[in-house]
Design a protein around this motif. Structure first.
Motif, mmCIF file in Angstrom:
data_model
loop_
_atom_site.group_PDB
_atom_site.id
_atom_site.type_symbol
_atom_site.label_atom_id
_atom_site.label_comp_id
_atom_site.label_asym_id
_atom_site.label_seq_id
_atom_site.Cartn_x
_atom_site.Cartn_y
_atom_site.Cartn_z
ATOM 1 N N SER A 1 0.854 -1.205 0.000
ATOM 2 C CA SER A 1 0.000 0.000 0.000
ATOM 3 C C SER A 1 0.885 1.250 0.000
ATOM 4 O O SER A 1 2.100 1.163 0.203
ATOM 5 C CB SER A 1 -0.901 0.007 1.228
ATOM 6 N N ASN A 2 0.270 2.409 -0.187
ATOM 7 C CA ASN A 2 1.019 3.685 -0.145
ATOM 8 C C ASN A 2 1.384 4.077 1.284
ATOM 9 O O ASN A 2 2.121 5.025 1.502
ATOM 10 C CB ASN A 2 0.211 4.807 -0.770
ATOM 11 N N GLY A 3 0.815 3.380 2.178
ATOM 12 C CA GLY A 3 1.117 3.666 3.579
ATOM 13 C C GLY A 3 0.142 4.667 4.190
ATOM 14 O O GLY A 3 -0.611 5.349 3.479
ATOM 15 N N PHE A 4 0.173 4.729 5.490
ATOM 16 C CA PHE A 4 -0.680 5.708 6.200
ATOM 17 C C PHE A 4 0.077 6.167 7.443
ATOM 18 O O PHE A 4 0.980 5.493 7.920
ATOM 19 C CB PHE A 4 -2.039 5.093 6.582
ATOM 20 N N VAL A 5 -0.304 7.350 7.904
ATOM 21 C CA VAL A 5 0.351 7.912 9.094
ATOM 22 C C VAL A 5 -0.634 7.854 10.247
ATOM 23 O O VAL A 5 -1.814 8.165 10.078
ATOM 24 C CB VAL A 5 0.782 9.370 8.846
ATOM 25 N N VAL A 6 -0.145 7.429 11.346
ATOM 26 C CA VAL A 6 -0.994 7.378 12.541
ATOM 27 C C VAL A 6 -1.027 8.769 13.178
ATOM 28 O O VAL A 6 0.014 9.401 13.368
ATOM 29 C CB VAL A 6 -0.448 6.334 13.525
ATOM 30 N N ASP A 7 -2.210 9.288 13.458
ATOM 31 C CA ASP A 7 -2.373 10.625 14.052
ATOM 32 C C ASP A 7 -3.129 10.506 15.355
ATOM 33 O O ASP A 7 -4.329 10.249 15.365
ATOM 34 C CB ASP A 7 -3.137 11.524 13.068
ATOM 35 N N LEU A 8 -2.411 10.626 16.429
ATOM 36 C CA LEU A 8 -3.039 10.575 17.750
ATOM 37 C C LEU A 8 -3.017 11.942 18.430
ATOM 38 O O LEU A 8 -3.540 12.100 19.513
ATOM 39 C CB LEU A 8 -2.287 9.572 18.645
ATOM 40 N N THR A 9 -2.347 12.973 17.823
ATOM 41 C CA THR A 9 -2.196 14.269 18.500
ATOM 42 C C THR A 9 -3.344 15.203 18.155
ATOM 43 O O THR A 9 -3.886 15.183 17.044
ATOM 44 C CB THR A 9 -0.880 14.958 18.094
ATOM 45 N N GLU A 10 -3.655 16.036 19.119
ATOM 46 C CA GLU A 10 -4.728 16.997 18.931
ATOM 47 C C GLU A 10 -4.165 18.245 18.269
ATOM 48 O O GLU A 10 -3.049 18.663 18.559
ATOM 49 C CB GLU A 10 -5.317 17.384 20.297
ATOM 50 N N PRO A 11 -4.921 18.839 17.402
ATOM 51 C CA PRO A 11 -4.478 20.089 16.800
ATOM 52 C C PRO A 11 -4.544 21.239 17.805
ATOM 53 O O PRO A 11 -5.351 21.207 18.733
ATOM 54 C CB PRO A 11 -5.477 20.301 15.659
ATOM 55 N N ASN A 12 -3.674 22.218 17.612
ATOM 56 C CA ASN A 12 -3.749 23.416 18.464
ATOM 57 C C ASN A 12 -3.203 24.620 17.700
ATOM 58 O O ASN A 12 -2.711 24.499 16.587
ATOM 59 C CB ASN A 12 -3.002 23.198 19.785
ATOM 60 N N VAL A 13 -3.284 25.799 18.359
ATOM 61 C CA VAL A 13 -2.746 27.019 17.772
ATOM 62 C C VAL A 13 -1.247 27.038 18.048
ATOM 63 O O VAL A 13 -0.822 26.963 19.195
ATOM 64 C CB VAL A 13 -3.414 28.271 18.384
ATOM 65 N N SER A 14 -0.442 27.114 17.000
ATOM 66 C CA SER A 14 1.010 27.078 17.215
ATOM 67 C C SER A 14 1.632 28.463 17.202
ATOM 68 O O SER A 14 2.668 28.678 17.802
ATOM 69 C CB SER A 14 1.677 26.189 16.172
ATOM 70 N N SER A 15 1.026 29.427 16.519
ATOM 71 C CA SER A 15 1.539 30.798 16.569
ATOM 72 C C SER A 15 0.433 31.769 16.180
ATOM 73 O O SER A 15 -0.554 31.378 15.541
ATOM 74 C CB SER A 15 2.765 30.961 15.675
ATOM 75 N N ILE A 16 0.639 33.049 16.578
ATOM 76 C CA ILE A 16 -0.339 34.098 16.264
ATOM 77 C C ILE A 16 0.417 35.268 15.652
ATOM 78 O O ILE A 16 1.558 35.567 16.051
ATOM 79 C CB ILE A 16 -1.085 34.576 17.530
ATOM 80 N N SER A 17 -0.208 35.924 14.701
ATOM 81 C CA SER A 17 0.477 37.008 13.994
ATOM 82 C C SER A 17 0.815 38.172 14.929
ATOM 83 O O SER A 17 1.788 38.894 14.703
ATOM 84 C CB SER A 17 -0.385 37.514 12.841
ATOM 85 N N ILE A 18 0.025 38.396 15.971
ATOM 86 C CA ILE A 18 0.342 39.427 16.972
ATOM 87 C C ILE A 18 0.446 38.718 18.319
ATOM 88 O O ILE A 18 -0.502 38.039 18.735
ATOM 89 C CB ILE A 18 -0.759 40.507 17.028
ATOM 90 N N PRO A 19 1.595 38.836 18.991
ATOM 91 C CA PRO A 19 1.751 38.115 20.263
ATOM 92 C C PRO A 19 0.641 38.481 21.252
ATOM 93 O O PRO A 19 0.211 39.641 21.310
ATOM 94 C CB PRO A 19 3.119 38.574 20.772
ATOM 95 N N THR A 20 0.212 37.502 21.993
ATOM 96 C CA THR A 20 -0.819 37.729 22.990
ATOM 97 C C THR A 20 -0.317 38.747 24.005
ATOM 98 O O THR A 20 0.887 38.906 24.195
ATOM 99 C CB THR A 20 -1.200 36.396 23.659
ATOM 100 N N ALA A 21 -1.232 39.498 24.606
ATOM 101 C CA ALA A 21 -0.940 40.550 25.587
ATOM 102 C C ALA A 21 -0.397 41.828 24.963
ATOM 103 O O ALA A 21 -0.061 42.773 25.662
ATOM 104 C CB ALA A 21 -0.005 40.072 26.701
#
Ligand SMILES: [Ca+2]
Ligand SMILES: [Ca+2]
Ligand SMILES: [Ca+2]
Length: 431
Positions: A40-60
């Motif tokens: 087969s072409n293979g598959f990737v196992v995904d057990l991690t939850e998505p999240n926000v990794s960066s924001i265009s303007i830093p928080t605060a």
């Protein structure tokens, strides 16, 4: 199940998140011939939850009050779904639009104007990746700037005052403030495209809110930048000379309120806006004044209640037209009280034996004689002879004549003589 597709369920596999797996199939016929391996072409196992990794303007980061806020939230992986909720600490949530772009970015627009000093929070939730993992809810907050805090430094100071008055004079609607509703600091602006007294009031509310806070009237121990402060006084005025290129000033004076009161003058310019804003606390002896200057001196009114030297603390900052600081400092300044008129006071104690004290007041420097005469008008003693400075003066007499001998008991006269003033009073020496 020859010639047909089939399926097989694997259980008990210890698949690792992020690893790629392949399925390999090889067939055996009834005689025992082995086929080639199909992969087969293979598959990737995904057990991690998505999240926000960066924001265009830093928080605060402090957000300007009058600009729409555009934010891009970058996600850790593509998602099928995302939800954004907006809330505000002080007021109702501002109007917000958001879109999910390329499954990996959420673009958010929040529409200004906001509420002065508010805080806007974004709740990012229901991020769902293609494997169906849902991220935990995340929250990001941004403080909103204060109305009239043009330089976004969190204070309503002389720079902001300069910006507002300059904006008013130039009819620059970028700097317009009002009308407003609510109460300071959380004013809600609703600009009407013109400068009226409502804009002036909005600035005034914010200025007084900030500068009325505890400690704001305390003279600051600022470093000496530029020339030393030019300061002069008369019996009822203190005058500060700003440096040549000064356009705005902050002066804070702390004074002993039982000896003197120092009050700012409110100047009004030709087009009706205040050129000076001041806060005075006569109970604690503090005054703060922001003044826009045009080469003229900054004047404070004095109400001197002491004859003794008075030490006041003065901190000062001067900015030029471009809001650049061009001078600052902190000084202990000594005022020698100056009387408003010539005066000769009654001696004390009186009657006396053998020492008495005589006070006299000079409103200006003067050549002065203070003489003692006996009841027949003969000179007994020359107490003072010479040029004396303006101020409150004290001299004592020890009952001795010009020859150094104690005089006899009785009535004596003392007299002050100067070019503009002569006065005589009576005293009694008892033995
Ligand atoms: Ca995932
Ligand atoms: Ca400011
Ligand atoms: Ca307006």
């Amino acid at each position: 199940d020859i010639g047909n597709d089939t399926s097989y369920i694997f259980t008990g596999l210890d698949l690792q998140d992020g690893d790629r797996y392949y399925v390999n199939v090889r067939a055996t016929d009834l005689i025992g011939n082995l086929s080639a391996v199909a992969s087969s072409n293979g598959f990737v196992v995904d057990l991690t939850e998505p999240n926000v990794s960066s924001i265009s303007i830093p928080t605060a980061t402090t957000v300007p009050l009058f600009e729409d806020l555009n934010l891009a939230f970058t996600l850790s992986e593509p998602v099928l779904n995302a939800e954004v909720l907006t809330s505000a600490a002080i007021t109702l949530p501002p109007r917000t639009d958001y879109t999910l772009v390329d499954s990996t970015t959420i673009n958010v627009t929040v529409y200004a104007p906001f509420t002065s000093g508010d805080e806007i929070s974004f709740t990012i939730q229901k991020l769902t990746d293609r494997a169906g993992n849902m991220g935990t809810t995340q929250e990001f907050s941004y403080p909103i700037s204060y109305l009239a805090d043009y330089d976004l430094d969190g204070s309503i100071g002389v720079v902001d005052f300069n910006e507002f008055v300059t904006g008013w004079s130039n009819k620059d609607l970028e700097r317009e403030l009002g009308p407003v509703t609510g109460s300071a600091p959380h004013l809600i602006p609703n600009r009407d495209g013109e400068y009226t007294s409502q804009d002036g009031m909005a600035f005034y509310y914010m200025w007084h809110w900030y500068n009325g806070q505890a400690g704001k009237l305390q003279a600051k121990r600022l470093p000496l930048i530029g020339d030393e402060l030019g300061i002069n006084y008369t019996n009822d005025q203190l005058s500060i000379t700003p440096p040549k290129d000064a356009h705005g000033s902050e002066i804070i004076i702390n004074y002993p309120q039982d000896q003197i009161q120092i009050l700012s003058r409110l100047n009004t310019s030709y087009d009706g806006i205040a050129k000076s804003l001041a806060k005075t606390d006569t109970l604690t002896g503090q005054v703060l004044a922001h003044t826009l200057v045009e080469k003229e001196n900054i004047i404070f009114d004095l109400d001197v209640r002491s004859r003794q030297e008075i030490t006041i603390q003065v901190s000062y900052e001067f900015i030029d037209k471009g809001n650049e600081m061009i001078g600052s400092g902190f000084i202990d300044y000594i005022l020698t009280p100056i009387p408003t008129e010539f005066s000769l006071k009654q001696n004390y104690p009186n009657p006396f034996n053998p020492i008495t004290t005589i006070n006299y007041d000079l409103p200006k420097d003067a050549m002065v004689n203070v003489m003692i005469y006996d009841i027949l008008g003969r000179e007994v003693k020359s107490l003072v002879r010479g040029v004396k400075e303006a101020g409150y003066h004290t001299v004592t007499w020890d009952s001795k004549d010009n020859a150094g001998s104690l005089v006899s008991a009785g009535i004596y006269f003392y007299q002050i003589q100067s070019k503009d003033f002569v006065k005589t009073k009576k005293m009694i020496l008892l033995k």
